[in-house]
Design a protein around this motif. Structure first.
Motif, PDB file in Angstrom:
ATOM      1  N   UNK A   1      10.077  -0.807   5.850  1.00 36.26           N
ATOM      2  CA  UNK A   1      10.038  -2.236   5.536  1.00 36.26           C
ATOM      3  C   UNK A   1      10.690  -3.125   6.587  1.00 36.26           C
ATOM      4  N   UNK A   2      11.899  -2.793   7.099  1.00 35.43           N
ATOM      5  CA  UNK A   2      12.470  -3.656   8.141  1.00 35.43           C
ATOM      6  C   UNK A   2      11.590  -3.767   9.378  1.00 35.43           C
TER       7      UNK A   2
ATOM      8  N   UNK B   1       0.825  -1.208   0.000  1.00 41.25           N
ATOM      9  CA  UNK B   1       0.000   0.000   0.000  1.00 41.25           C
ATOM     10  C   UNK B   1       0.858   1.257   0.000  1.00 41.25           C
ATOM     11  N   UNK B   2       1.907   1.276   0.821  1.00 42.00           N
ATOM     12  CA  UNK B   2       2.796   2.435   0.894  1.00 42.00           C
ATOM     13  C   UNK B   2       3.521   2.664  -0.430  1.00 42.00           C
ATOM     14  N   UNK B   3       4.076   1.591  -0.980  1.00 45.12           N
ATOM     15  CA  UNK B   3       4.921   1.730  -2.164  1.00 45.12           C
ATOM     16  C   UNK B   3       4.101   2.061  -3.408  1.00 45.12           C
ATOM     17  N   UNK B   4       3.083   1.254  -3.697  1.00 43.45           N
ATOM     18  CA  UNK B   4       2.316   1.452  -4.925  1.00 43.45           C
ATOM     19  C   UNK B   4       1.421   2.676  -4.848  1.00 43.45           C
ATOM     20  N   UNK B   5       0.901   2.982  -3.672  1.00 40.32           N
ATOM     21  CA  UNK B   5       0.041   4.149  -3.537  1.00 40.32           C
ATOM     22  C   UNK B   5       0.767   5.436  -3.844  1.00 40.32           C
ATOM     23  N   UNK B   6       1.935   5.633  -3.227  1.00 40.00           N
ATOM     24  CA  UNK B   6       2.700   6.861  -3.456  1.00 40.00           C
ATOM     25  C   UNK B   6       3.301   6.900  -4.856  1.00 40.00           C
ATOM     26  N   UNK B   7       3.739   5.736  -5.370  1.00 36.81           N
ATOM     27  CA  UNK B   7       4.316   5.697  -6.711  1.00 36.81           C
ATOM     28  C   UNK B   7       3.297   6.003  -7.789  1.00 36.81           C
ATOM     29  N   UNK B   8       2.087   5.459  -7.657  1.00 34.20           N
ATOM     30  CA  UNK B   8       1.036   5.713  -8.647  1.00 34.20           C
ATOM     31  C   UNK B   8       0.632   7.184  -8.645  1.00 34.20           C
TER      32      UNK B   8
ATOM     33  N   UNK C   1      10.478   6.880  -1.726  1.00 34.19           N
ATOM     34  CA  UNK C   1      11.942   6.884  -1.749  1.00 34.19           C
ATOM     35  C   UNK C   1      12.565   6.823  -0.356  1.00 34.19           C
ATOM     36  N   UNK C   2      11.906   7.399   0.632  1.00 31.85           N
ATOM     37  CA  UNK C   2      12.475   7.454   1.984  1.00 31.85           C
ATOM     38  C   UNK C   2      11.719   6.599   2.991  1.00 31.85           C
TER      39      UNK C   2
END
Length: 317
Positions: free
Chosen positions: A285-286, A248-255, A278-279
């Motif tokens: 993730x860890x 959700x974090x990665x694809x939401x902000x990237x889209x 990016x940040x």
């Protein structure tokens, strides 16, 4: 800067996240702390996965690669970003294109690794008896190789199209990184081909990843609803929850950043969105994959126990 062909553009100036003087030092300290935590967190996951044999499973194989990608991804631009907070950040033309290439490469790699992890969750929950056969080492390696090859081809396409552009007098990039859309705004020639490549390549990556993830979780949800015991449902949900948050974090902000017309919003809004993928994503993730993960906690205790035993042995000798 000399007007004319892109090859004569020797350097660019990165505006950074903000030009407000009173925010430079606080933001420098904040992002420096975030970068240190990102590096340490991902290095810890890489080390734990490598040292503990009980983590040598498909799930942690993908997590190992995800941590490696996040470590490299954040290191592509963060040092330059930190420099920009304390001085005028100038980047050479070659350095900018190199940064763009690796930004695309590791970003696209992460998208496909997250997709592979969704498929891994699907097999683990929907076909647990066939898990070791379906997710064999050969299949896992093939999925990772495919992820890196897709990232290589997509990053090459984006960077190759950027190299064909002509940059005239304007050399100030309204961003903290040499990203695609801010660079397109500086071109004094047509960017139609570049924008088409962005929509096609980014669209394919997002569609393939999203469809795979949604279909996988559709089957996962169906399987979970058929589980009779509350404990079984809770365990299944906990297996997927970390991955859902990361996706959700990665694809939401990237889209939000890439899948919109360039005139739909200001680049300042895009910079804020970029901070998330990016940040924040490499930072979170860890923690997302370790805080509620019993295997990771066990690996930490086991690793620390070994170090303590070795130190006691050395001191007694």
């Amino acid at each position: 800067m000399t007007a004319g062909n892109a090859s004569f553009m020797t350097e660019f100036i990165l505006v950074g996240l903000t030009d407000l003087p009173y925010l430079q030092l606080p933001l420098f300290c904040l992002f420096l702390l975030m970068y240190v935590v990102t590096v340490l967190g991902n290095l810890c996951l890489i080390t734990l996965t490598g040292l503990n044999s009980h983590l040598h499973t498909p799930m942690y194989f993908f997590l190992f690669n995800l941590s490696f990608i996040d470590l490299c991804y954040s290191s592509v631009f963060t040092p330059k970003m930190l420099t920009n907070f304390i001085s005028k950040n100038i980047i050479s033309y070659g350095g900018c294109m190199t940064q763009l290439y690796f930004l695309c490469f590791f970003g696209i790699s992460e998208a496909y690794v997250l997709t592979s992890m969704a498929y891994d969750c699907y097999v683990a929950i929907c076909n647990p008896l066939l898990y070791n056969v379906v997710m064999s080492p050969k299949v896992c390696s093939s999925l990772m190789l495919g992820s890196y090859l897709m990232a290589f081809s997509d990053a090459t396409a984006h960077t190759g199209c950027m190299l064909r552009l002509t940059f005239c007098d304007a050399n100030t990039i309204n961003h903290y990184v040499c990203d695609i859309l801010p660079l397109l705004q500086l071109s004094c020639t047509s960017t139609y081909v570049n924008e088409l490549v962005v929509f096609i390549v980014a669209g394919i990556s997002v569609i393939v990843s999203s469809v795979t993830i949604f279909v996988s979780y559709g089957f996962i949800l169906s399987s979970i609803l058929r589980i009779s015991s509350p404990e079984g449902k809770s365990k299944a949900f906990s297996t997927c929850s970390s991955h859902i948050v990361a996706v959700s974090l990665f694809f939401g902000s990237g889209a939000f950043m890439y899948l919109k017309p360039s005139s739909a919003g200001s680049m300042d809004e895009g910079k804020i969105s970029s901070v998330f993928y990016t940040n924040m994503v490499p930072l979170m993730n860890p923690f997302i994959y370790s805080l509620r993960n019993k295997d990771i906690k066990c690996a930490v205790r086991k690793t620390l126990g070994k170090k303590q035993f070795r130190s006691e042995t050395v001191s007694s000798v």
